[in-house]
Design an enzyme around this catalytic site. Structure first.
Site, PDB file in Angstrom:
ATOM      1  NE  ARG A   1     -41.008 -58.791  -6.543  1.00  0.00           N
ATOM      2  CZ  ARG A   1     -42.338 -58.961  -6.442  1.00  0.00           C
ATOM      3  NH1 ARG A   1     -43.031 -59.436  -7.468  1.00  0.00           N
ATOM      4  NH2 ARG A   1     -42.955 -58.652  -5.324  1.00  0.00           N
TER       5      ARG A   1
ATOM      6  CG  HIS B   1     -39.874 -62.848  -3.924  1.00  0.00           C
ATOM      7  ND1 HIS B   1     -41.166 -62.375  -3.928  1.00  0.00           N
ATOM      8  CD2 HIS B   1     -39.079 -61.766  -3.716  1.00  0.00           C
ATOM      9  CE1 HIS B   1     -41.149 -61.058  -3.736  1.00  0.00           C
ATOM     10  NE2 HIS B   1     -39.898 -60.665  -3.621  1.00  0.00           N
TER      11      HIS B   1
ATOM     12  CG  ASN C   1     -44.245 -64.562  -3.610  1.00  0.00           C
ATOM     13  OD1 ASN C   1     -43.362 -63.735  -3.840  1.00  0.00           O
ATOM     14  ND2 ASN C   1     -44.068 -65.590  -2.806  1.00  0.00           N
TER      15      ASN C   1
ATOM     16  CG  HIS D   1     -36.153 -52.461  -7.116  1.00  0.00           C
ATOM     17  ND1 HIS D   1     -36.657 -52.039  -5.925  1.00  0.00           N
ATOM     18  CD2 HIS D   1     -36.376 -53.807  -7.149  1.00  0.00           C
ATOM     19  CE1 HIS D   1     -37.165 -53.063  -5.249  1.00  0.00           C
ATOM     20  NE2 HIS D   1     -36.995 -54.156  -5.976  1.00  0.00           N
TER      21      HIS D   1
HETATM   22  C1  HEM Z   1     -34.592 -54.496  -0.404  1.00  0.00           C
HETATM   23  C2  HEM Z   1     -35.798 -54.969  -0.270  1.00  0.00           C
HETATM   24  C3  HEM Z   1     -36.753 -55.086  -1.416  1.00  0.00           C
HETATM   25  C4  HEM Z   1     -38.038 -54.676  -1.428  1.00  0.00           C
HETATM   26  C5  HEM Z   1     -38.777 -54.022  -0.287  1.00  0.00           C
HETATM   27  C6  HEM Z   1     -38.562 -54.959  -2.739  1.00  0.00           C
HETATM   28  C7  HEM Z   1     -39.862 -54.695  -3.131  1.00  0.00           C
HETATM   29  C8  HEM Z   1     -40.312 -54.821  -4.421  1.00  0.00           C
HETATM   30  C9  HEM Z   1     -41.634 -54.463  -4.863  1.00  0.00           C
HETATM   31  C10 HEM Z   1     -42.735 -53.938  -3.973  1.00  0.00           C
HETATM   32  C11 HEM Z   1     -41.706 -54.698  -6.185  1.00  0.00           C
HETATM   33  C12 HEM Z   1     -42.905 -54.466  -7.099  1.00  0.00           C
HETATM   34  C13 HEM Z   1     -43.771 -55.717  -7.168  1.00  0.00           C
HETATM   35  C14 HEM Z   1     -45.019 -55.459  -7.963  1.00  0.00           C
HETATM   36  O1  HEM Z   1     -45.903 -54.786  -7.427  1.00  0.00           O
HETATM   37  O2  HEM Z   1     -45.119 -55.917  -9.119  1.00  0.00           O
HETATM   38  C15 HEM Z   1     -40.431 -55.203  -6.599  1.00  0.00           C
HETATM   39  C16 HEM Z   1     -40.116 -55.539  -7.885  1.00  0.00           C
HETATM   40  C17 HEM Z   1     -38.914 -56.102  -8.240  1.00  0.00           C
HETATM   41  N1  HEM Z   1     -37.903 -56.479  -7.381  1.00  0.00           N
HETATM   42 FE1  HEM Z   1     -37.725 -55.970  -5.459  1.00  0.00          FE
HETATM   43  N2  HEM Z   1     -37.594 -55.547  -3.478  1.00  0.00           N
HETATM   44  C18 HEM Z   1     -36.470 -55.658  -2.717  1.00  0.00           C
HETATM   45  C19 HEM Z   1     -35.287 -56.244  -3.079  1.00  0.00           C
HETATM   46  C20 HEM Z   1     -35.081 -56.877  -4.287  1.00  0.00           C
HETATM   47  C21 HEM Z   1     -33.968 -57.753  -4.576  1.00  0.00           C
HETATM   48  C22 HEM Z   1     -32.895 -58.160  -3.575  1.00  0.00           C
HETATM   49  C23 HEM Z   1     -34.115 -58.159  -5.856  1.00  0.00           C
HETATM   50  C24 HEM Z   1     -33.271 -59.108  -6.679  1.00  0.00           C
HETATM   51  C25 HEM Z   1     -32.071 -59.517  -6.365  1.00  0.00           C
HETATM   52  C26 HEM Z   1     -35.306 -57.526  -6.373  1.00  0.00           C
HETATM   53  C27 HEM Z   1     -35.766 -57.628  -7.653  1.00  0.00           C
HETATM   54  C28 HEM Z   1     -36.920 -57.050  -8.132  1.00  0.00           C
HETATM   55  C29 HEM Z   1     -37.279 -57.008  -9.535  1.00  0.00           C
HETATM   56  C30 HEM Z   1     -36.418 -57.487 -10.691  1.00  0.00           C
HETATM   57  C31 HEM Z   1     -38.528 -56.423  -9.604  1.00  0.00           C
HETATM   58  C32 HEM Z   1     -39.386 -56.215 -10.856  1.00  0.00           C
HETATM   59  C33 HEM Z   1     -40.273 -57.451 -11.004  1.00  0.00           C
HETATM   60  C34 HEM Z   1     -41.082 -57.522 -12.296  1.00  0.00           C
HETATM   61  O3  HEM Z   1     -40.928 -56.671 -13.157  1.00  0.00           O
HETATM   62  O4  HEM Z   1     -41.847 -58.480 -12.432  1.00  0.00           O
HETATM   63  N3  HEM Z   1     -35.874 -56.780  -5.385  1.00  0.00           N
HETATM   64  N4  HEM Z   1     -39.608 -55.284  -5.506  1.00  0.00           N
END
Ligand code: HEM
Ligand SMILES: *[C@@H]1O[C@H](CO)[C@@H](O)[C@H](O)[C@H]1NC(C)=O
Ligand SMILES: *[C@@H]1O[C@H](CO)[C@@H](O)[C@H](O)[C@H]1NC(C)=O
Ligand SMILES: *[C@@H]1O[C@H](CO)[C@@H](O)[C@H](O)[C@H]1NC(C)=O
Ligand SMILES: *[C@@H]1O[C@H](CO)[C@@H](O)[C@H](O)[C@H]1NC(C)=O
Ligand SMILES: *[C@@H]1O[C@H](CO)[C@@H](O)[C@H](O)[C@H]1NC(C)=O
Ligand SMILES: *[C@@H]1O[C@H](CO)[C@@H](O)[C@H](O)[C@H]1NC(C)=O
Ligand SMILES: *[C@@H]1O[C@H](CO)[C@@H](O)[C@H](O)[C@H]1NC(C)=O
Ligand SMILES: *[C@@H]1O[C@H](CO)[C@@H](O)[C@H](O)[C@H]1NC(C)=O
Ligand SMILES: *[C@@H]1O[C@H](CO)[C@@H](O)[C@H](O)[C@H]1NC(C)=O
Length: 355
Positions: free
Chosen positions: A69, A73, A102, A201
């Site tokens: 992530r 970002h 972030n 995700h």
């Molecule tokens: C399509 C639009 C996307 C939205 C709206 C979105 C939104 C989110 C949100 C809200 C979270 C939770 C953050 C938290 O509260 O801790 C999250 C987690 C995450 N996102 Fe996305 N995301 C998107 C696309 C992506 C993309 C493109 C990637 C990577 C290529 C990605 C990788 C991740 C990962 C790996 C997590 C888990 C993070 C952790 O465990 O620390 N996401 N995302």
């Protein structure tokens, strides 16, 4: 599984004449990243990053989703230039890191610092923070998904980090299909790329503030399982505005494995965020999501390719900007301009064609 990155020719063509006086032919517009960019200047770079990420992951498996992530970002704001890592904005004002998108959810900064320190000890002032982050994200994919891809490298580190730009470019979990398509389109990523990359995700966590509010609407509209919603609400404070550090795993079935279960959960009304659920509610997106649910190999192939594509967004190459020494702060401006001049005169070994 292995996917090739397709390095292509270098962005910086260097011709050397006798006496080691090198003539630079800058080709900024054609600048490209290369697989094996550090082959000669820092042959251990990728192995060192892998060692640090592997050790950190053994201690805390949340490191892997955190780093994937973090790379995403980074790339979506000012390109993949490590701007997300800066904790001080040289121009004043808040940094990307301080954006609500972030802070406090982003994690993995300490792993990047440790990887960068290992690389600096081996080859000082050679490997950019942006490349360390791209390698670390790839290693995280390998550790969780047994999926390897070559990372084209040669990114330079930026000197600007601006909170407003993070707010404007990072998509919220309440995004509709239209907003998701548009936000990725602005980065030259296709509709399919968006659905493919959302499959990240399949690992990682989310905070109450990221999933609660729009899910109450989803409950009313029947697009989230009532039992799942009840479980989620029990994790969080009754007042959704109240902050809590509580989190939940995004993929309830296999939360630490990079697999295609994310796509299989969506039709069961077990997508966590509204934005996840959108992938099966919109007729343009749904066929992609169902193809990836049906064929994991297909998704993994496309995921590796899309990560490489994402890693190419608006990259800085050649001698622009800098190789940051400390990933949290830009180099002192005097040393950075000097470094630029020195690099013009003495390009890194891998940029020199010797005969
Ligand atoms: C399509 C639009 C996307 C939205 C709206 C979105 C939104 C989110 C949100 C809200 C979270 C939770 C953050 C938290 O509260 O801790 C999250 C987690 C995450 N996102 Fe996305 N995301 C998107 C696309 C992506 C993309 C493109 C990637 C990577 C290529 C990605 C990788 C991740 C990962 C790996 C997590 C888990 C993070 C952790 O465990 O620390 N996401 N995302
Ligand atoms: C680095 O070495 C690998 C393996 O030999 C090769 O595939 C790659 O093209 C090389 N890259 C550069 C930029 O020299
Ligand atoms: C191990 O992970 C925990 C968080 O789960 C963290 O607080 C700690 O600093 C990590 N230790 C090392 C040596 O990385
Ligand atoms: C940050 O970016 C916004 C939007 O582009 C701009 O208005 C603002 O002046 C920038 N802030 C700084 C400190 O550069
Ligand atoms: C999916 O969403 C996009 C963007 O809003 C829209 O243009 C398209 O018509 C939608 N497709 C279907 C089949 O609903
Ligand atoms: C998208 O592609 C266009 C055309 O090649 C280019 O001008 C633009 O800078 C690219 N945008 C991004 C964010 O990569
Ligand atoms: C839920 O449905 C209502 C109409 O019944 C609609 O106005 C609203 O936008 C929908 N909300 C979501 C989150 O889809
Ligand atoms: C966070 O979760 C714990 C159980 O894991 C629960 O006891 C606590 O009430 C939750 N926090 C809030 C603010 O609801
Ligand atoms: C799954 O996708 C892979 C990669 O595209 C393809 O080779 C394979 O034939 C597909 N399998 C099925 C059962 O469709
Ligand atoms: C990097 O910079 C940060 C912020 O100024 C500082 O806290 C940290 O100690 C520095 N790290 C190293 C290795 O110098």
């Amino acid at each position: 599984m292995r996917t090739s990155g397709g390095g292509g020719f270098g962005g910086l063509q260097v011709a050397c004449v006798v006496g080691a006086l090198c003539l630079l032919l800058p080709t900024a517009s054609r600048a490209q990243l290369q697989v094996g960019f550090y082959n000669t200047s820092c042959p251990n770079a990728e192995a060192l990053v892998r060692q640090v990420v592997t050790a950190a992951f053994a201690n805390n498996s949340g490191v892997a989703p955190g780093l994937i992530r973090l790379h995403f970002h980074d790339c979506f704001v000012r390109g993949c230039d490590a701007s997300v890592l800066l904790s001080v904005n040289p121009a004043g004002g808040k940094t990307e890191r301080e954006s609500p998108a972030n802070d406090p959810s982003l994690r993995g900064f300490d792993v990047i610092d440790a990887a960068k320190a290992a690389v600096e000890r081996s080859c000082p002032r050679t490997v950019s923070c942006a490349d360390v982050l791209a390698f670390a994200a790839r290693d995280s994919v390998t550790l969780t998904g047994n999926l390897f891809y070559d990372v084209p490298a040669g990114r330079r580190d930026g000197r600007v980090s601006n909170e407003t730009e993070a707010n404007d470019n990072l998509l919220g979990p309440d995004s509709t299909a239209e907003i998701l398509i548009d936000g990725f389109g602005k980065k030259n990523l296709s509709i399919e790329d968006m659905v493919v990359l959302s499959g990240s995700h399949t690992i990682g966590r989310s905070h109450c503030f990221s999933f609660l509010s729009t899910n109450r609407q989803r409950l009313a509209n029947g697009t989230i399982s009532p039992a799942y919603q009840a479980l989620l609400e029990a994790l969080c404070p009754p007042n959704p505005g109240q902050f809590t550090p509580n989190t939940t795993e995004i993929d309830v079935s296999t939360p630490t494995v990079l697999d295609n279960n994310y796509y299989k959960l969506l039709p069961l009304n077990l997508g966590l965020h509204f934005s996840d659920d959108q992938l099966i509610r919109n007729g343009t997106l749904a066929p992609f999501a169902s193809a990836f649910a049906a064929n994991e190999t297909l998704w993994k192939d496309k995921f590796a390719a899309a990560m490489i594509k994402m890693g190419n967004i608006e990259v800085k190459t050649g001698t622009t900007d800098e190789i940051r020494l400390n990933c949290s702060v830009v180099n002192p401006s005097s040393s950075s301009s000097t470094a630029g001049v020195i690099e013009m005169l003495f390009p890194a070994a891998d940029e020199v064609v010797t005969s």
